[in-house]
Motif scaffolding. Sequence first.
Motif, PDB file in Angstrom:
ATOM      1  N   LEU A   1      -4.712   6.925   4.893  1.00  0.00           N
ATOM      2  CA  LEU A   1      -5.847   7.803   5.148  1.00  0.00           C
ATOM      3  C   LEU A   1      -7.104   7.020   5.546  1.00  0.00           C
ATOM      4  N   LEU A   2      -7.250   5.827   5.033  1.00  0.00           N
ATOM      5  CA  LEU A   2      -8.430   5.010   5.355  1.00  0.00           C
ATOM      6  C   LEU A   2      -8.211   4.100   6.577  1.00  0.00           C
ATOM      7  N   SER A   3      -7.081   4.260   7.261  1.00  0.00           N
ATOM      8  CA  SER A   3      -6.713   3.353   8.358  1.00  0.00           C
ATOM      9  C   SER A   3      -7.813   3.126   9.392  1.00  0.00           C
ATOM     10  N   PRO A   4      -8.392   4.181  10.001  1.00  0.00           N
ATOM     11  CA  PRO A   4      -9.377   3.920  11.054  1.00  0.00           C
ATOM     12  C   PRO A   4     -10.655   3.268  10.534  1.00  0.00           C
ATOM     13  N   ILE A   5     -11.006   3.519   9.278  1.00  0.00           N
ATOM     14  CA  ILE A   5     -12.197   2.881   8.702  1.00  0.00           C
ATOM     15  C   ILE A   5     -11.920   1.405   8.471  1.00  0.00           C
ATOM     16  N   VAL A   6     -10.744   1.095   7.950  1.00  0.00           N
ATOM     17  CA  VAL A   6     -10.369  -0.309   7.753  1.00  0.00           C
ATOM     18  C   VAL A   6     -10.273  -1.031   9.094  1.00  0.00           C
ATOM     19  N   ARG A   7      -9.771  -0.351  10.113  1.00  0.00           N
ATOM     20  CA  ARG A   7      -9.682  -0.952  11.458  1.00  0.00           C
ATOM     21  C   ARG A   7     -11.059  -1.338  11.973  1.00  0.00           C
ATOM     22  N   ASP A   8     -12.040  -0.468  11.788  1.00  0.00           N
ATOM     23  CA  ASP A   8     -13.391  -0.747  12.273  1.00  0.00           C
ATOM     24  C   ASP A   8     -14.142  -1.727  11.388  1.00  0.00           C
ATOM     25  N   HIS A   9     -13.704  -1.829  10.128  1.00  0.00           N
ATOM     26  CA  HIS A   9     -14.393  -2.700   9.170  1.00  0.00           C
ATOM     27  C   HIS A   9     -13.349  -3.579   8.474  1.00  0.00           C
ATOM     28  N   PRO A  10     -12.818  -4.574   9.193  1.00  0.00           N
ATOM     29  CA  PRO A  10     -11.718  -5.380   8.633  1.00  0.00           C
ATOM     30  C   PRO A  10     -12.089  -6.141   7.362  1.00  0.00           C
ATOM     31  N   ARG A  11     -13.375  -6.294   7.096  1.00  0.00           N
ATOM     32  CA  ARG A  11     -13.792  -6.980   5.869  1.00  0.00           C
ATOM     33  C   ARG A  11     -14.090  -5.992   4.735  1.00  0.00           C
ATOM     34  N   MET A  12     -13.730  -4.759   4.926  1.00  0.00           N
ATOM     35  CA  MET A  12     -13.915  -3.747   3.889  1.00  0.00           C
ATOM     36  C   MET A  12     -13.193  -4.180   2.614  1.00  0.00           C
ATOM     37  N   HIS A  13     -13.882  -4.102   1.490  1.00  0.00           N
ATOM     38  CA  HIS A  13     -13.291  -4.504   0.209  1.00  0.00           C
ATOM     39  C   HIS A  13     -12.441  -3.356  -0.324  1.00  0.00           C
ATOM     40  N   LEU A  14     -11.161  -3.631  -0.566  1.00  0.00           N
ATOM     41  CA  LEU A  14     -10.233  -2.614  -1.034  1.00  0.00           C
ATOM     42  C   LEU A  14      -9.623  -3.047  -2.361  1.00  0.00           C
ATOM     43  N   VAL A  15      -9.648  -2.149  -3.322  1.00  0.00           N
ATOM     44  CA  VAL A  15      -9.021  -2.374  -4.617  1.00  0.00           C
ATOM     45  C   VAL A  15      -7.839  -1.426  -4.734  1.00  0.00           C
ATOM     46  N   SER A  16      -6.685  -1.964  -5.098  1.00  0.00           N
ATOM     47  CA  SER A  16      -5.479  -1.169  -5.274  1.00  0.00           C
ATOM     48  C   SER A  16      -5.302  -0.842  -6.751  1.00  0.00           C
ATOM     49  N   VAL A  17      -5.133   0.439  -7.037  1.00  0.00           N
ATOM     50  CA  VAL A  17      -4.944   0.901  -8.410  1.00  0.00           C
ATOM     51  C   VAL A  17      -3.517   1.407  -8.531  1.00  0.00           C
ATOM     52  N   SER A  18      -2.693   0.705  -9.286  1.00  0.00           N
ATOM     53  CA  SER A  18      -1.297   1.098  -9.438  1.00  0.00           C
ATOM     54  C   SER A  18      -1.180   2.254 -10.421  1.00  0.00           C
ATOM     55  N   PRO A  19      -0.054   2.978 -10.405  1.00  0.00           N
ATOM     56  CA  PRO A  19       0.133   4.083 -11.359  1.00  0.00           C
ATOM     57  C   PRO A  19       0.012   3.629 -12.817  1.00  0.00           C
ATOM     58  N   GLU A  20       0.375   2.367 -13.076  1.00  0.00           N
ATOM     59  CA  GLU A  20       0.327   1.879 -14.448  1.00  0.00           C
ATOM     60  C   GLU A  20      -1.107   1.681 -14.931  1.00  0.00           C
TER      61      GLU A  20
END
Length: 273
Positions: free
Chosen positions: A98-117
Motif C-alpha cells: 500500500l505504501l509502494s508509490p510513497i516509498v518509490r518517491d522517498h527511498p530514504r523513508m524510514h520504515l519499521v516492520s511490526v510482526s504479529p508477535e
Amino acid sequence: MKRRIVTFTTDFGTKDPYVAEMKAVILSGFPEVQLVDISHEVPPQDVVHASLVLWRSFRYFPRGTLHMAIVDPGVGTKRAFLIGTLPGHTFLAPDNGLLSPIVRDHPRMHLVSVSPERRRMGPARTFDGREWFAPCAVRLLKKEPLQKFGKKATAPVHLPEWKVLRKKGSLEGRILVKDHFGNAITNIRQTDLHRLGKGQMKKGFRIRVGKETVPVLSKTYGEGKRGELLALFGSAGLLELAVRDGNASEQFSLRPGDRISIFYGKDETKPTR
C-alpha cells in the motif's frame, strides 16, 4: 498544544460501524485530535487503488499528520504491519504494498516492520483496524519511540503495478484505477515522459491502449471532439485516458491492469491489452 490530525483511507465504506469504532478508540485514548476521512470508498481489497488515493493526498496535509491506510485482504494473518515516517508525516499500513508509490518517491523513508508477535492484539483477529491500528495511532500520537514497535523493515512489499518499463523507443505502463468520472488513471508520470526527450517525442509520438491510438497529448478534459479518446496528465501528475463529456472506461472498455504504451519513432508492435 497544536491539534494533531489523523487521516483514514480504507475500503470499509460508511454503512457499517467499522470506521466509527476505530475513531472511538483513538478519541478515547487521545481526545485532542482532528480526524479526517480521505476515503472509505476504496473498492474492497483493492490495494492498488488505496495506494493511489493515499499517495496523491497525503502531501497536502499539514506537518505532523498521521495517516492510517487500511485496505488489507490479509487481515488476521502473519503479514507484518508498517510504520513509515517522512519529515512531517507518519504512516500506518499493512505490509502489502500500500505504501509502494510513497516509498518509490522517498527511498530514504524510514520504515519499521511490526510482526504479529510484537503487535498488541485485541480479541477480534478479523478487525486489525480497531484492535491494532487505532491503539497504535494513539501510542504514536503520544510520541512513543518507534523502536518499541519493531525493527527496521528491510524488504517491504512493493506493488508491481506501479512499475513503468522503459524500452528502446517506448514506455510501457498500466492502468491503475478508473475514477468516479470514468477516467482511466495510469502509473505513467510526467517525469517518465520527460525522460524520452523532447526531440524523440516529436518523432512519431503516439499513445496506445488496446486497439486505440492517441496521437497527441491534451491539456484539458474539454479538448477534442465528443466521444473521442483523450490522453492528458491529470491533477496527480499521472497520465489519464478520458473522453470529453463522457466515460472513457465504459466507452472504450478500459480496465485496471490494461497495458498502455507510449511510442516514438517506428512502431512495429501489434496492439495488445
